[in-house]
Design a protein around this motif. Sequence first.
Motif, PDB file in Angstrom:
ATOM      1  N   THR A 132       5.555  -4.174   9.734  1.00  5.01           N
ATOM      2  CA  THR A 132       6.173  -2.858   9.671  1.00  5.01           C
ATOM      3  C   THR A 132       6.993  -2.761   8.398  1.00  5.01           C
ATOM      4  O   THR A 132       7.240  -3.777   7.722  1.00  5.01           O
ATOM      5  CB  THR A 132       7.073  -2.605  10.887  1.00  5.01           C
ATOM      6  OG1 THR A 132       7.510  -1.246  10.885  1.00  5.01           O
ATOM      7  CG2 THR A 132       8.272  -3.527  10.883  1.00  5.01           C
ATOM      8  N   LEU A 133       7.409  -1.555   8.047  1.00  8.42           N
ATOM      9  CA  LEU A 133       8.203  -1.316   6.841  1.00  8.42           C
ATOM     10  C   LEU A 133       9.662  -1.122   7.212  1.00  8.42           C
ATOM     11  O   LEU A 133       9.978  -0.380   8.150  1.00  8.42           O
ATOM     12  CB  LEU A 133       7.677  -0.087   6.099  1.00  8.42           C
ATOM     13  CG  LEU A 133       6.289  -0.216   5.473  1.00  8.42           C
ATOM     14  CD1 LEU A 133       5.845   1.114   4.905  1.00  8.42           C
ATOM     15  CD2 LEU A 133       6.277  -1.281   4.392  1.00  8.42           C
ATOM     16  N   TYR A 143      14.080   0.248  -0.961  1.00 10.62           N
ATOM     17  CA  TYR A 143      12.689  -0.184  -1.027  1.00 10.62           C
ATOM     18  C   TYR A 143      12.132  -0.332   0.393  1.00 10.62           C
ATOM     19  O   TYR A 143      12.832  -0.783   1.297  1.00 10.62           O
ATOM     20  CB  TYR A 143      12.571  -1.534  -1.759  1.00 10.62           C
ATOM     21  CG  TYR A 143      13.008  -1.500  -3.196  1.00 10.62           C
ATOM     22  CD1 TYR A 143      12.129  -1.136  -4.203  1.00 10.62           C
ATOM     23  CD2 TYR A 143      14.311  -1.840  -3.553  1.00 10.62           C
ATOM     24  CE1 TYR A 143      12.535  -1.109  -5.527  1.00 10.62           C
ATOM     25  CE2 TYR A 143      14.721  -1.815  -4.870  1.00 10.62           C
ATOM     26  CZ  TYR A 143      13.822  -1.448  -5.856  1.00 10.62           C
ATOM     27  OH  TYR A 143      14.236  -1.424  -7.168  1.00 10.62           O
ATOM     28  N   GLN A 144      10.894   0.069   0.563  1.00 14.18           N
ATOM     29  CA  GLN A 144      10.193  -0.113   1.834  1.00 14.18           C
ATOM     30  C   GLN A 144       9.571  -1.511   1.826  1.00 14.18           C
ATOM     31  O   GLN A 144       8.538  -1.741   1.203  1.00 14.18           O
ATOM     32  CB  GLN A 144       9.129   0.966   2.023  1.00 14.18           C
ATOM     33  CG  GLN A 144       9.683   2.376   2.149  1.00 14.18           C
ATOM     34  CD  GLN A 144      10.537   2.550   3.400  1.00 14.18           C
ATOM     35  OE1 GLN A 144      10.276   1.957   4.438  1.00 14.18           O
ATOM     36  NE2 GLN A 144      11.571   3.379   3.287  1.00 14.18           N
ATOM     37  N   VAL A 145      10.212  -2.421   2.522  1.00 14.48           N
ATOM     38  CA  VAL A 145       9.830  -3.827   2.481  1.00 14.48           C
ATOM     39  C   VAL A 145       9.017  -4.165   3.730  1.00 14.48           C
ATOM     40  O   VAL A 145       9.456  -3.898   4.850  1.00 14.48           O
ATOM     41  CB  VAL A 145      11.077  -4.734   2.401  1.00 14.48           C
ATOM     42  CG1 VAL A 145      10.673  -6.199   2.360  1.00 14.48           C
ATOM     43  CG2 VAL A 145      11.920  -4.368   1.189  1.00 14.48           C
ATOM     44  N   PRO A 146       7.834  -4.750   3.571  1.00 12.05           N
ATOM     45  CA  PRO A 146       7.061  -5.164   4.760  1.00 12.05           C
ATOM     46  C   PRO A 146       7.658  -6.413   5.385  1.00 12.05           C
ATOM     47  O   PRO A 146       7.950  -7.398   4.697  1.00 12.05           O
ATOM     48  CB  PRO A 146       5.665  -5.439   4.185  1.00 12.05           C
ATOM     49  CG  PRO A 146       5.887  -5.744   2.747  1.00 12.05           C
ATOM     50  CD  PRO A 146       7.096  -4.954   2.320  1.00 12.05           C
ATOM     51  N   ILE A 147       7.851  -6.359   6.696  1.00 17.83           N
ATOM     52  CA  ILE A 147       8.380  -7.506   7.440  1.00 17.83           C
ATOM     53  C   ILE A 147       7.509  -7.723   8.674  1.00 17.83           C
ATOM     54  O   ILE A 147       6.958  -6.770   9.233  1.00 17.83           O
ATOM     55  CB  ILE A 147       9.853  -7.294   7.855  1.00 17.83           C
ATOM     56  CG1 ILE A 147       9.983  -6.054   8.733  1.00 17.83           C
ATOM     57  CG2 ILE A 147      10.740  -7.191   6.652  1.00 17.83           C
ATOM     58  CD1 ILE A 147      11.373  -5.859   9.302  1.00 17.83           C
ATOM     59  N   LYS A 195      -5.934   4.296  14.027  1.00 22.26           N
ATOM     60  CA  LYS A 195      -5.747   4.825  12.676  1.00 22.26           C
ATOM     61  C   LYS A 195      -4.290   4.694  12.240  1.00 22.26           C
ATOM     62  O   LYS A 195      -3.996   4.360  11.077  1.00 22.26           O
ATOM     63  CB  LYS A 195      -6.177   6.297  12.629  1.00 22.26           C
ATOM     64  CG  LYS A 195      -6.106   6.918  11.237  1.00 22.26           C
ATOM     65  CD  LYS A 195      -6.577   8.362  11.253  1.00 22.26           C
ATOM     66  CE  LYS A 195      -6.528   8.967   9.855  1.00 22.26           C
ATOM     67  NZ  LYS A 195      -5.153   8.968   9.308  1.00 22.26           N
ATOM     68  N   LYS A 196      -3.365   4.922  13.165  1.00 21.36           N
ATOM     69  CA  LYS A 196      -1.949   4.784  12.840  1.00 21.36           C
ATOM     70  C   LYS A 196      -1.606   3.345  12.496  1.00 21.36           C
ATOM     71  O   LYS A 196      -0.844   3.075  11.557  1.00 21.36           O
ATOM     72  CB  LYS A 196      -1.111   5.274  14.027  1.00 21.36           C
ATOM     73  CG  LYS A 196       0.371   5.344  13.749  1.00 21.36           C
ATOM     74  CD  LYS A 196       1.106   5.998  14.901  1.00 21.36           C
ATOM     75  CE  LYS A 196       2.583   6.157  14.581  1.00 21.36           C
ATOM     76  NZ  LYS A 196       3.322   6.847  15.682  1.00 21.36           N
ATOM     77  N   HIS A 201      -0.522  -0.815   8.236  1.00 20.93           N
ATOM     78  CA  HIS A 201      -0.884  -2.055   7.551  1.00 20.93           C
ATOM     79  C   HIS A 201      -1.254  -1.788   6.092  1.00 20.93           C
ATOM     80  O   HIS A 201      -0.965  -2.608   5.208  1.00 20.93           O
ATOM     81  CB  HIS A 201      -2.056  -2.717   8.277  1.00 20.93           C
ATOM     82  CG  HIS A 201      -1.654  -3.376   9.559  1.00 20.93           C
ATOM     83  ND1 HIS A 201      -2.562  -3.944  10.433  1.00 20.93           N
ATOM     84  CD2 HIS A 201      -0.440  -3.570  10.136  1.00 20.93           C
ATOM     85  CE1 HIS A 201      -1.926  -4.448  11.462  1.00 20.93           C
ATOM     86  NE2 HIS A 201      -0.641  -4.240  11.312  1.00 20.93           N
ATOM     87  N   ARG A 202      -1.872  -0.655   5.836  1.00 16.30           N
ATOM     88  CA  ARG A 202      -2.233  -0.310   4.458  1.00 16.30           C
ATOM     89  C   ARG A 202      -0.976  -0.065   3.613  1.00 16.30           C
ATOM     90  O   ARG A 202      -0.903  -0.474   2.449  1.00 16.30           O
ATOM     91  CB  ARG A 202      -3.133   0.921   4.452  1.00 16.30           C
ATOM     92  CG  ARG A 202      -3.867   1.156   3.142  1.00 16.30           C
ATOM     93  CD  ARG A 202      -4.812   2.325   3.242  1.00 16.30           C
ATOM     94  NE  ARG A 202      -5.844   2.106   4.246  1.00 16.30           N
ATOM     95  CZ  ARG A 202      -5.924   2.756   5.410  1.00 16.30           C
ATOM     96  NH1 ARG A 202      -5.015   3.665   5.725  1.00 16.30           N
ATOM     97  NH2 ARG A 202      -6.891   2.511   6.258  1.00 16.30           N
ATOM     98  N   GLN A 203       0.018   0.588   4.205  1.00 15.98           N
ATOM     99  CA  GLN A 203       1.273   0.806   3.483  1.00 15.98           C
ATOM    100  C   GLN A 203       2.004  -0.516   3.225  1.00 15.98           C
ATOM    101  O   GLN A 203       2.598  -0.707   2.162  1.00 15.98           O
ATOM    102  CB  GLN A 203       2.171   1.754   4.282  1.00 15.98           C
ATOM    103  CG  GLN A 203       1.640   3.169   4.382  1.00 15.98           C
ATOM    104  CD  GLN A 203       2.495   4.034   5.283  1.00 15.98           C
ATOM    105  OE1 GLN A 203       3.533   3.591   5.774  1.00 15.98           O
ATOM    106  NE2 GLN A 203       2.060   5.263   5.516  1.00 15.98           N
ATOM    107  N   CYS A 204       1.955  -1.409   4.191  1.00 13.46           N
ATOM    108  CA  CYS A 204       2.574  -2.727   3.994  1.00 13.46           C
ATOM    109  C   CYS A 204       1.866  -3.502   2.886  1.00 13.46           C
ATOM    110  O   CYS A 204       2.506  -4.194   2.084  1.00 13.46           O
ATOM    111  CB  CYS A 204       2.533  -3.523   5.300  1.00 13.46           C
ATOM    112  SG  CYS A 204       3.570  -2.851   6.619  1.00 13.46           S
TER     113      CYS A 204
END
Length: 216
Positions: A132-133, A143-147, A195-196, A201-204
């Motif tokens: 998630t971001l 910043y949108q950081v993936p964790i 899709k969501k 995952h694509r944004q991460c």
Amino acid sequence: MAYACCATKNILRVSQCTRLMSVYPSHYVNPIVEKKLQSTKGNELSHIPIKAAPNDLNDTIFYGQLKQKFLNYITKEGNAVLAKELLTKTFEAIKRTQIERLNLGTADQEKVITDAETLLINAIENSRPLLTLSAIKRGGVKYQVPIPLTERKSYFLAMKWILDAAREKERKVKLPDKLAWEILDAACGQGRVIKKKDDLHRQCETNRAYAHYRWS
């Protein structure tokens, strides 16, 4: 003044006794609900005090942990009777749809699953996000950081997304029918919930360059 102090001490003693009596001592162990563990650990815990099992847990063959959690999320005000009724109708709609597919022969009969609980588990597993971001501020910029997500949080998000997708459909259609459609779609790896998850995952993946901000 002395009387007030004695009264205060008595109140503290009563409150402490009440608190100790309402909580299990530290040497009590948690109950074993799963039958597989009961046969292996039953002899080890035969002489150890055990806590009472919660009301929503049981060891019957019809009990499922994921199903019970999903049941708790259906209604917002904790109406267990209504939630069980809605979930039962949802399972009936899923069963009816899958049996109709078998009778029509529109799909491979070996791949069609008629067990509604198995389809629910498959839908939740397919909808679970792994990342998630999270907004982290560094140098005055967010910043949108993936964790990574914990297992409990990922299951919660999967169930929440399925229920939200069902509630967002047409109001004229009843919730069990809408929920059955979402579960069938998610179990097959398609639909709005899948899709969501893929979009998240694509944004991460796009923001993977900011992953080091999680520790800095």
